[in-house]
Design a protein around this motif. Structure first.
Motif: not given
Length: 200
Positions: A15-19, A138-140
């Protein structure tokens, strides 16, 4: 402009990279922001709930007030891109990038205590706030193993997670970016061959 949140838009792998990849052609004058309209956050979250169901343990992303969280989501997105793009390029975060990400993630998690359990999204199947899920995602990526799998696509410049066995994946999406590069190489070879023939 209404965005079609197709599967390709989720080539980042998490999700973080998709965002982060909702900015198209980042740094290019032709670039644009798919989340410029706050209402797109709602549609992006709905699509991410489907395309990232594994990461989210089947929990649905919820957006309580897109207008209210829009500045935070944009700040989180830019902090994610800045940190992880610098890690891919230099092997370490750029100056101030990690504190910026941690501050943004702390704000995203503030007031959302429903994340926990054996895994960050495990537990009752109710919805989880988009900004909180984005922070967890993101933290992961800060763990050494996952950070070492981050890549930047040489075609579209999107960030993505390389999950190939030997860590040799080149494109964010072989069906899109990989094929485009193949077509460009084929065109250049044919053009070069044609020019050689004209000069014989």
């Amino acid at each position: 402009m209404t965005v079609h949140w197709t599967q390709h838009r989720f080539a980042g792998g998490v999700l973080a990279l998709d965002t982060a990849n909702t900015v198209v052609l980042r740094g290019d004058p032709r670039g644009f922001d798919r989340l410029e309209d706050p209402s797109e956050i709602v549609r992006f979250a709905a699509a991410a709930s489907r395309h990232r169901s594994g990461e989210l343990a089947e929990r649905r992303l919820s957006v309580s007030d897109a207008e209210a969280i829009h500045p935070l989501v944009i700040e989180m997105r830019e902090a994610i891109d800045s940190l992880f793009r610098s890690m891919v390029a230099d092997g370490r975060p750029g100056p101030g990038a990690l504190p910026r990400l941690l501050r943004a993630c702390a704000e995203g998690l503030d007031g959302h205590d429903g994340i926990g359990g054996a895994g960050p999204f495990e537990g009752p199947g109710q919805g989880v706030a988009f900004e909180a899920a984005l922070a967890v995602s993101a933290l992961s990526l800060l763990s050494g193993e996952r950070a070492g799998r981050l890549r930047v696509c040489p075609n579209c410049r999107w960030l993505f997670m390389d999950r190939s066995r030997n860590g040799s994946r080149l494109w964010c999406d072989m069906a899109v970016c990989g094929n485009r590069q193949k077509a460009k190489r084929h065109y250049r070879r044919r053009r070069a061959t044609g020019e050689e023939r004209r000069h014989e």
